[in-house]
Design a protein around this motif. Structure first.
Motif, short mmCIF file in Angstrom:
data_model
loop_
_atom_site.label_atom_id
_atom_site.label_comp_id
_atom_site.label_asym_id
_atom_site.label_seq_id
_atom_site.Cartn_x
_atom_site.Cartn_y
_atom_site.Cartn_z
N CYS A 14 0.84 -1.20 0.00
CA CYS A 14 0.00 0.00 0.00
C CYS A 14 0.87 1.25 0.00
O CYS A 14 2.04 1.22 0.43
CB CYS A 14 -0.89 -0.04 1.24
N HIS A 15 0.31 2.37 -0.46
CA HIS A 15 1.05 3.63 -0.41
C HIS A 15 1.39 4.02 1.03
O HIS A 15 2.39 4.72 1.26
CB HIS A 15 0.26 4.74 -1.09
N SER A 16 0.58 3.58 1.99
CA SER A 16 0.93 3.84 3.40
C SER A 16 2.22 3.12 3.77
O SER A 16 3.02 3.63 4.56
CB SER A 16 -0.20 3.39 4.31
N ASP A 17 2.43 1.93 3.19
CA ASP A 17 3.69 1.22 3.42
C ASP A 17 4.86 2.03 2.84
O ASP A 17 5.92 2.12 3.46
CB ASP A 17 3.65 -0.16 2.78
N LEU A 18 4.66 2.58 1.65
CA LEU A 18 5.71 3.42 1.07
C LEU A 18 6.01 4.62 1.97
O LEU A 18 7.17 5.01 2.13
CB LEU A 18 5.29 3.92 -0.32
N SER A 19 4.96 5.19 2.55
CA SER A 19 5.15 6.35 3.43
C SER A 19 5.93 5.97 4.68
O SER A 19 6.68 6.79 5.22
CB SER A 19 3.79 6.95 3.80
N GLY A 38 3.22 -4.14 6.29
CA GLY A 38 2.16 -4.93 5.67
C GLY A 38 0.90 -4.98 6.49
O GLY A 38 0.90 -5.56 7.58
N HIS A 39 -0.19 -4.38 5.99
CA HIS A 39 -1.42 -4.33 6.77
C HIS A 39 -2.66 -4.73 5.97
O HIS A 39 -3.78 -4.55 6.45
CB HIS A 39 -1.62 -2.91 7.32
N GLU A 40 -2.49 -5.25 4.77
CA GLU A 40 -3.62 -5.73 3.97
C GLU A 40 -3.46 -7.25 3.80
O GLU A 40 -2.86 -7.71 2.83
CB GLU A 40 -3.66 -5.07 2.60
N ALA A 41 -3.97 -8.01 4.74
CA ALA A 41 -3.60 -9.42 4.78
C ALA A 41 -4.79 -10.36 4.88
O ALA A 41 -5.83 -10.04 5.47
CB ALA A 41 -2.66 -9.68 5.96
N SER A 42 -4.58 -11.55 4.32
CA SER A 42 -5.52 -12.66 4.47
C SER A 42 -4.72 -13.93 4.73
O SER A 42 -3.51 -13.97 4.49
CB SER A 42 -6.36 -12.82 3.21
N GLY A 43 -5.40 -14.96 5.19
CA GLY A 43 -4.70 -16.22 5.44
C GLY A 43 -5.60 -17.22 6.12
O GLY A 43 -6.83 -17.14 6.02
N THR A 44 -4.99 -18.15 6.83
CA THR A 44 -5.73 -19.18 7.56
C THR A 44 -5.24 -19.22 9.00
O THR A 44 -4.05 -19.01 9.28
CB THR A 44 -5.54 -20.57 6.92
N ILE A 45 -6.16 -19.48 9.90
CA ILE A 45 -5.78 -19.56 11.32
C ILE A 45 -4.88 -20.77 11.53
O ILE A 45 -5.22 -21.89 11.17
CB ILE A 45 -7.03 -19.66 12.21
N ALA A 71 11.12 -6.01 -2.30
CA ALA A 71 11.72 -4.75 -2.76
C ALA A 71 11.27 -4.42 -4.17
O ALA A 71 11.04 -3.25 -4.51
CB ALA A 71 13.24 -4.82 -2.67
N GLU A 72 11.15 -5.44 -5.02
CA GLU A 72 10.68 -5.23 -6.38
C GLU A 72 9.22 -4.77 -6.38
O GLU A 72 8.83 -3.88 -7.15
CB GLU A 72 10.82 -6.51 -7.19
N GLY A 73 8.40 -5.34 -5.52
CA GLY A 73 7.02 -4.91 -5.41
C GLY A 73 6.90 -3.46 -4.96
O GLY A 73 6.09 -2.70 -5.49
N VAL A 74 7.72 -3.08 -3.99
CA VAL A 74 7.73 -1.69 -3.52
C VAL A 74 8.13 -0.76 -4.66
O VAL A 74 7.53 0.31 -4.86
CB VAL A 74 8.69 -1.55 -2.32
N VAL A 102 0.35 -7.77 -4.56
CA VAL A 102 0.32 -8.50 -3.30
C VAL A 102 1.53 -9.44 -3.19
O VAL A 102 2.06 -9.92 -4.20
CB VAL A 102 -0.98 -9.33 -3.13
N ILE A 103 1.94 -9.65 -1.98
CA ILE A 103 3.03 -10.58 -1.66
C ILE A 103 2.41 -11.90 -1.21
O ILE A 103 1.47 -11.93 -0.42
CB ILE A 103 3.91 -9.99 -0.54
N ARG A 104 2.95 -13.01 -1.73
CA ARG A 104 2.50 -14.34 -1.34
C ARG A 104 3.65 -15.04 -0.58
O ARG A 104 4.53 -15.65 -1.19
CB ARG A 104 2.11 -15.17 -2.57
#
Length: 347
Positions: free
Chosen positions: A41-46, A62-69, A327-330, A344-346
């Motif tokens: 997210c741009h907030s991550d860049l900030s 990283g604050h936009e996340a999904s996954g499994t418990i 780093a490439e994603g950023v 997104v990062i996996r």
């Protein structure tokens, strides 16, 4: 001791590197989530460039996340290991007046934000409060569910709550990246008409039209404001949403407002904002409101809308990269390489 890979940022040196760190353990009221995907997210860049700050000497962004418990810190009715979830990126401070009085976590007056106040999800695992979990049905891919947490929920909340967009109201959105693109979709979902997207990139404008904008305008064109006036029957916009956060775009959005127009500021920067003569605000009854974040209920609503087929986020994930290529994603996001909505990062 279990180990995992995580992208660790050190503000003092400005360095970001993937490292081996211990897997965190959840305490009572917490869950350990195995991360399936996490947005950039741009907030991550900030955070990485020092515009936003953390008090911690080292932190996982990283604050936009999904996954499994993967594990629960204590037995929690309704939740089990393996449940698919998207994460609300905040937790209550526990000490403000609202928290002490027993208010809901969303009402905390000093909410702590994942990736700024505690470790985020550019990692294989992350610990969050159980209260942050929102269930994801099997019909929604987890990489798409991840972007619901901020990239979709923040502009959705800006449209339906802060701006209180009503059917047939005209809405203009400045900046058609991750936030702006979803603000357009939310405005259309709320019944706004016309919905106008503004971006200097032709590809971004074309994409906005494909995703439901009624019109797309180049804000750098000399006749941009005249075009908006024309598209609104001379009345000007009822709602303008700035997803850029620059003084120039905010000033233009303000000038595009009609009588009783509402300007909502979602984009962020350190720019100083000047909105013109006060008389114009009192005469035309303009309102300017800042907007940040979302409530957990917004994520739940969005999950339901996507599952019901009312909201299509199939194009929201522009690229998926392994954690080793963070780093490439950023870089891609910072340079708008490929005109991404969300990368997104996996892990």
């Amino acid at each position: 001791m279990r180990m995992m890979r995580a992208a660790r940022f050190r503000p003092a040196s400005g360095t970001l590197a993937v490292e081996e760190v211990p897997v965190p353990r959840p305490g009572p009221g917490e869950a350990l989530v195995k991360v399936a995907a996490c947005g950039i997210c741009h907030s991550d860049l900030s955070l990485l460039n020092g515009v936003f700050r953390t008090e911690l000497p080292v932190i996982t962004p990283g604050h936009e996340a999904s996954g499994t418990i993967d594990e629960l810190g204590a037995p929690t009715p309704g939740w089990e290991r393996g449940d698919r979830v998207v994460l609300h990126a905040g937790r209550a401070c526990g000490s403000c007046i609202a928290c002490v009085s027993g208010a809901a976590p969303d009402d905390c007056e000093r909410v702590q934000i994942m990736a700024f106040d505690y470790d985020g999800a550019w990692a294989e695992y992350v610990v969050v409060p159980v209260a942050a979990l929102v269930r994801v049905p099997d019909s929604i891919p987890l990489e798409q569910a991840a972007v619901l947490a901020d990239a979709v929920s923040t502009p959705y909340a800006a449209v339906v709550d802060t701006a209180s967009v009503r059917p047939a109201e005209s809405v203009g959105v400045w900046g058609l990246g991750g936030i702006g693109t979803h603000a357009l979709q939310a405005a259309r979902l709320a019944g706004a008409a016309p919905v106008i997207g503004l971006d200097p990139l032709p590809a971004a404008r074309e994409r906005a039209l494909e995703l439901g904008a009624d019109h797309a305008v180049d804000p750098t064109a000399e006749d941009a404001l005249d075009r908006i006036a024309e598209l609104t029957g001379g009345r000007g916009l009822r709602v303008a949403i700035d997803a850029v956060g620059r003084a120039s775009t905010i000033a233009q959005a303000n000038r595009a407002l009609g009588h009783r127009g509402r300007l909502v500021l979602v984009g962020m920067s350190m720019d100083t904002v000047e909105l013109g003569p006060l008389a114009a605000f009192t005469r035309d009854r303009h309102a300017v409101t800042g907007h940040l974040g979302y409530r957990k209920e917004h994520i739940q609503q969005l999950v339901d809308l996507v599952a019901a087929g009312r909201l299509d986020i199939g194009r929201s994930v522009s690229a998926q990269l392994p954690l080793a290529e963070i780093a490439e994603g950023v870089r891609r996001l910072a340079e708008k390489d490929g005109n991404p909505i969300r990368i997104v990062i996996r892990p």
